[in-house]
Design an enzyme around this catalytic site. Structure first.
Site, PDB file in Angstrom:
ATOM      1  N   CYS A   1       0.975  -1.096  -0.045  1.00 16.11           N
ATOM      2  CA  CYS A   1       0.065   0.099  -0.060  1.00 16.11           C
ATOM      3  C   CYS A   1       0.977   1.296   0.094  1.00 16.11           C
ATOM      4  CB  CYS A   1      -0.924   0.194   1.207  1.00 16.11           C
ATOM      5  SG  CYS A   1      -2.135  -1.103   1.151  1.00 16.11           S
TER       6      CYS A   1
ATOM      7  N   ARG B   1       4.151  -0.759  -4.484  1.00 15.09           N
ATOM      8  CA  ARG B   1       4.012  -1.192  -2.891  1.00 15.09           C
ATOM      9  C   ARG B   1       2.481  -1.571  -3.133  1.00 15.09           C
ATOM     10  NH1 ARG B   1       6.886   1.500   0.964  1.00 15.09           N
ATOM     11  NH2 ARG B   1       5.174   0.684   2.358  1.00 15.09           N
TER      12      ARG B   1
ATOM     13  N   TRP C   1      -2.834  -2.799  -1.743  1.00 20.93           N
ATOM     14  CA  TRP C   1      -2.482  -4.264  -1.890  1.00 20.93           C
ATOM     15  C   TRP C   1      -3.381  -4.882  -0.626  1.00 20.93           C
ATOM     16  CZ3 TRP C   1      -0.992  -8.282   1.605  1.00 20.93           C
ATOM     17  CH2 TRP C   1      -0.669  -9.201   0.832  1.00 20.93           C
TER      18      TRP C   1
ATOM     19  N   ASN D   1      -2.205   2.394   5.279  1.00 18.39           N
ATOM     20  CA  ASN D   1      -1.233   1.180   5.019  1.00 18.39           C
ATOM     21  C   ASN D   1      -0.818   0.390   6.398  1.00 18.39           C
ATOM     22  OD1 ASN D   1       0.970  -0.470   4.186  1.00 18.39           O
ATOM     23  ND2 ASN D   1       2.723   0.970   4.228  1.00 18.39           N
ATOM     24  N   GLY D   2      -1.297  -0.793   6.426  1.00 17.33           N
ATOM     25  CA  GLY D   2      -1.215  -1.733   7.575  1.00 17.33           C
ATOM     26  C   GLY D   2      -2.303  -2.496   7.869  1.00 17.33           C
TER      27      GLY D   2
ATOM     28  N   GLU E   1      17.191 -19.171  -5.054  1.00 15.71           N
ATOM     29  CA  GLU E   1      16.822 -17.773  -5.607  1.00 15.71           C
ATOM     30  C   GLU E   1      16.605 -17.637  -7.092  1.00 15.71           C
ATOM     31  OE1 GLU E   1      16.227 -15.124  -4.153  1.00 15.71           O
ATOM     32  OE2 GLU E   1      16.627 -13.608  -5.855  1.00 15.71           O
TER      33      GLU E   1
ATOM     34  N   LYS F   1      12.995 -16.338  -8.479  1.00 18.23           N
ATOM     35  CA  LYS F   1      12.715 -15.390  -9.481  1.00 18.23           C
ATOM     36  C   LYS F   1      11.781 -15.790 -10.381  1.00 18.23           C
ATOM     37  CE  LYS F   1      13.928 -12.545  -7.866  1.00 18.23           C
ATOM     38  NZ  LYS F   1      14.626 -12.146  -6.455  1.00 18.23           N
TER      39      LYS F   1
ATOM     40  N   GLU G   1       7.978 -16.290  -9.309  1.00 17.32           N
ATOM     41  CA  GLU G   1       7.487 -14.922  -8.937  1.00 17.32           C
ATOM     42  C   GLU G   1       7.030 -13.991 -10.123  1.00 17.32           C
ATOM     43  OE1 GLU G   1       9.053 -12.141  -6.354  1.00 17.32           O
ATOM     44  OE2 GLU G   1      11.132 -12.494  -6.807  1.00 17.32           O
TER      45      GLU G   1
ATOM     46  N   HIS H   1      17.038 -38.443  -3.469  1.00 15.98           N
ATOM     47  CA  HIS H   1      16.340 -38.810  -2.366  1.00 15.98           C
ATOM     48  C   HIS H   1      14.721 -38.585  -2.584  1.00 15.98           C
ATOM     49  CE1 HIS H   1      19.895 -39.727   0.051  1.00 15.98           C
ATOM     50  NE2 HIS H   1      20.290 -38.531  -0.423  1.00 15.98           N
TER      51      HIS H   1
ATOM     52  N   LYS I   1       6.039  -5.016  -3.164  1.00 12.43           N
ATOM     53  CA  LYS I   1       7.259  -4.821  -2.696  1.00 12.43           C
ATOM     54  C   LYS I   1       7.210  -4.316  -1.119  1.00 12.43           C
ATOM     55  CE  LYS I   1      11.905  -3.499  -4.170  1.00 12.43           C
ATOM     56  NZ  LYS I   1      12.209  -5.275  -4.685  1.00 12.43           N
TER      57      LYS I   1
HETATM   58  C1  F6R Z   1      11.514 -11.627  -3.967  1.00 11.60           C
HETATM   59  C2  F6R Z   1      11.470 -10.632  -2.899  1.00 11.60           C
HETATM   60  C3  F6R Z   1      11.015 -10.655  -1.642  1.00 11.60           C
HETATM   61  C4  F6R Z   1      11.878 -10.010  -0.768  1.00 11.60           C
HETATM   62  C5  F6R Z   1      11.204 -10.451   0.677  1.00 11.60           C
HETATM   63  C6  F6R Z   1      12.048  -9.509   1.898  1.00 11.60           C
HETATM   64  O1  F6R Z   1      12.154 -11.199  -5.317  1.00 11.60           O
HETATM   65  O2  F6R Z   1      12.073  -9.433  -3.203  1.00 11.60           O
HETATM   66  O3  F6R Z   1      11.216 -12.169  -1.452  1.00 11.60           O
HETATM   67  O4  F6R Z   1      13.088 -10.761  -0.753  1.00 11.60           O
HETATM   68  O5  F6R Z   1       9.872  -9.766   0.911  1.00 11.60           O
HETATM   69  O6  F6R Z   1      12.108  -8.107   1.412  1.00 11.60           O
HETATM   70  P1  F6R Z   1      13.245  -7.218   2.247  1.00 11.60           P
HETATM   71  O7  F6R Z   1      14.460  -7.799   1.917  1.00 11.60           O
HETATM   72  O8  F6R Z   1      12.846  -5.765   2.036  1.00 11.60           O
HETATM   73  O9  F6R Z   1      13.015  -7.505   3.641  1.00 11.60           O
END
Ligand code: F6R
Length: 610
Positions: free
Chosen positions: A2, A27, A75, A101-102, A483, A487, A490, A506, A605
């Site tokens: 948000c 966000r 969000w 936001n929250g 990782e 990537k 997502e 296994h 994010k």
């Molecule tokens: C994936 C991604 C998320 C963040 C996670 C933690 O590409 O960006 O998995 O890594 O939400 O976020 P931070 O690093 O901001 O605590």
């Protein structure tokens, strides 16, 4: 999670707010809305969908002009995605409009209490409760600040708020508890936002609100109060970003721009943290003493930062010989800790605002443990609440999928582990200098991987229609497999899973058939031979191998359907050089599938909810 923006000044508020929302879209992007104050009337427009839906609606039927307003990009948490649940929310009598936001944990109780006082609700959100509660308190108290103080005391949970007040045409109110909020100080204008990126086009002078603070933002003044309603003094800071940092420039997406920025990020950290071929993080004597006193490290982090932590564990144990565990923040805070004062907790976070990681750091402190933060964003909650901070200096990362921030985290953990190893006497000066020579050569080598862009795009063309991809790595590149899989899934929505290559036999080997692409990360390292064996196991069952391997490696190339050659680097740097092609593979798979990699569905994010 948000985005909030508020504006009061001399410009057209609608355009300032919609541009601000676009900057904050990372966000949250399932709905957006705006409220303007026009002749003592609050006018609201909101739309489900991305911000352009709101912008189109405003273009089709414009709102009256105003120089004051608030806006929000959502969000969803409470209530589905629809116009009605989008913010801003108006109080019943239209006295207040609120964006939030929250999460308000006790919203059901408050809603019921307000219902009994004659309030009805049009949305399913917790935010509408805030608007009505504030109105209810205001009509009883008569004084705005008292009504606010009373309201924030009744709210349980986390909230950053921007509030528009019908009866004051020169006031937007900001409130912060556990979700970020910053005020930008302009010339005859002031702006309030969840993130300075929305403020940068207007001013670089900002004041960060702390938890438990309220801001009264007017065209020519800003006043701050605590949650008791007592005025407080706050210090302004100058932002260390340029406007271009938050722009896409010539790139079609932020994700691609940020992948391409990685050589620069690596060079920045070399400039800041390496002098005359020595890491200098531990020249801070307090940090050095801290690390030398600890016998155990627990890293707590989420998502991509958690994967960086796994690389960190490998390096800290291999070189500095300090036992290190890595935990998901969301698990760490909910279990009994068997620790003592010689345990150091390291919180890793790009945003510094991830609710789970903040909980982890508070939980650690509650148990008397010291916390070192490895964080990208200065002034973030994690940076401010930790005992020690190391910045990762990746700059603003807008793409929801973390790329350059990951590489920076791994680099900083590498420097820290190697310097600690040297201070402890496990690496000689010559050995350390040799390793730093390789570190200094790394940005150019990453540039060479970026030059493979078109080749990786072609490989993406071969796999983008598939439904499953497996990623395998071993040793220091097992986290790279995790990782790489994260990537891909997502941003492209292809199901992807990362495994330790040695675990294949296994169980997961049962998944391999001639339809399954298997990405094997196997640069030259101590895990090389064993990973070759795992690759044979895949190939003999028909699996199609895409290998990320060191230039000139014929053996792996012969086992592979597609090869991605990366320049040779010593083992301790392989996680950085091998993740770059996997970021590009995920990016191109997303683009080919018609998905916007900057805004994957259901995600946002900076995850500020638990
Ligand atoms: C994936 C991604 C998320 C963040 C996670 C933690 O590409 O960006 O998995 O890594 O939400 O976020 P931070 O690093 O901001 O605590």
């Amino acid at each position: 999670m948000c985005g909030i923006v508020g504006y009061v000044g001399r410009k057209d508020a609608e355009s300032v707010l919609t541009v601000g929302l676009q900057k904050l879209e990372y966000r949250g992007y399932d709905s957006a809305g705006i409220a303007l104050l026009v002749k003592n009337n609050i006018i609201v427009r909101k739309r489900a969908g991305k911000i352009h839906e709101l912008i189109n609606s405003l273009a089709e039927s414009p709102l009256p002009k105003s120089t004051i307003g608030i806006a929000h990009t959502r969000w969803a948490t409470h209530g589905g995605v629809c116009d009605t649940n989008a913010h801003p929310h108006l109080s019943q009598r239209g006295i207040f409009a609120v964006v939030h936001n929250g999460i308000i944990d006790n919203y059901s109780y408050l809603r019921e209490m307000l219902r009994q006082q004659g309030y009805s609700f049009s949305s399913e959100t917790d935010t509408e409760v805030i608007a009505n509660l504030l109105e209810y308190n205001y009509l009883r108290e008569g004084e705005l600040i008292e009504a606010l103080v009373k309201t924030v005391k009744q709210l349980e949970g986390s909230f950053a708020l921007a509030i528009l007040f019908r009866d004051d045409p020169d006031l937007i109110i900001g409130v912060r508890k556990d979700s970020p909020l910053v005020v930008g100080l302009g010339e005859e204008e002031n702006i309030l936002a969840s993130d300075p990126v929305a403020i940068l086009p207007h001013t670089k002078r900002v004041v960060y609100l702390d938890d438990g603070e309220i801001a009264f933002v007017r065209q020519n003044s800003v006043e701050f109060y605590d949650f008791q309603g007592k005025p407080i003094e706050k210090e302004a800071k100058i932002l260390d970003y340029t406007e271009e940092d938050a722009e896409k420039g010539p790139y079609p997406h932020f994700m691609l721009k940020e992948i391409y920025e990685q050589p620069k990020v690596l060079s920045t950290n070399i400039e800041r943290y390496v002098r005359s071929l020595k890491p200098v993080l531990l020249r801070d004597l307090n940090l050095r003493k801290l690390l030398l006193n600890k016998t155990r490290i627990i890293i707590e982090a989420a998502g991509t930062s958690y994967h960086a932590g796994l690389v960190g564990k490998y390096l800290l144990e291999t070189y500095a010989e300090i036992p290190t565990e890595v935990e998901y923040s969301s698990e760490f805070s909910y279990r009994k800790l068997a620790t003592d004062s010689r345990t150091l907790v390291v919180a890793i976070s790009q945003s510094g605002e991830t609710a789970d990681t903040i909980d982890g750091l508070r939980y650690a402190k509650k148990h008397g443990l010291e916390v070192l933060a490895i964080v990208n964003r200065p002034e973030s909650t994690i940076a401010r609440e930790s005992d020690y901070v190391i910045y990762t200096n990746a700059g603003i990362e807008v793409g929801v999928a973390s790329t350059k921030a990951y590489v920076a985290q791994v680099q900083v953990l590498t420097l820290l582990a190697l310097e600690l190893a040297h201070v402890k006497g496990f690496l000689t000066e010559d050995e350390l200098e040799g390793m730093m020579r390789h570190m200094e050569a790394l940005p150019k080598k990453v540039e060479r991987v970026l030059a493979l862009d078109a080749h990786i795009g072609h490989i993406a063309e071969r796999i983008y229609k598939t439904t499953n991809v497996m990623f395998l790595g071993r040793g220091i590149n097992y986290p790279t497999a995790l990782e790489g899989a994260l990537k891909l899934k997502e941003v492209s929505y292809i199901h992807a899973i990362g495994y330790a290559a040695g675990e294949m036999k296994h169980g997961p080997l049962a998944l391999v058939d001639n339809a399954l692409p298997v990405v094997v990360i196997n640069p030259r390292s101590s895990a090389y031979e064993l990973t070759v064996s795992s690759t044979h196991e895949v190939v003999s069952r028909g699996g199609k191998v895409i290998s990320v391997i060191t230039e000139g490696d014929r053996r792996m190339a012969e086992l592979s359907t597609h090869t991605i050659y990366v320049p040779e680097v010593p083992e301790f740097l392989t996680p950085i050089i091998t993740i770059v092609p996997l970021q590009l593979l995920a990016y191109y798979a997303a683009v080919l599938r018609g998905v916007d990699p900057d805004k994957p569905r259901n995600l946002a994010k900076s995850v500020t909810v638990r």
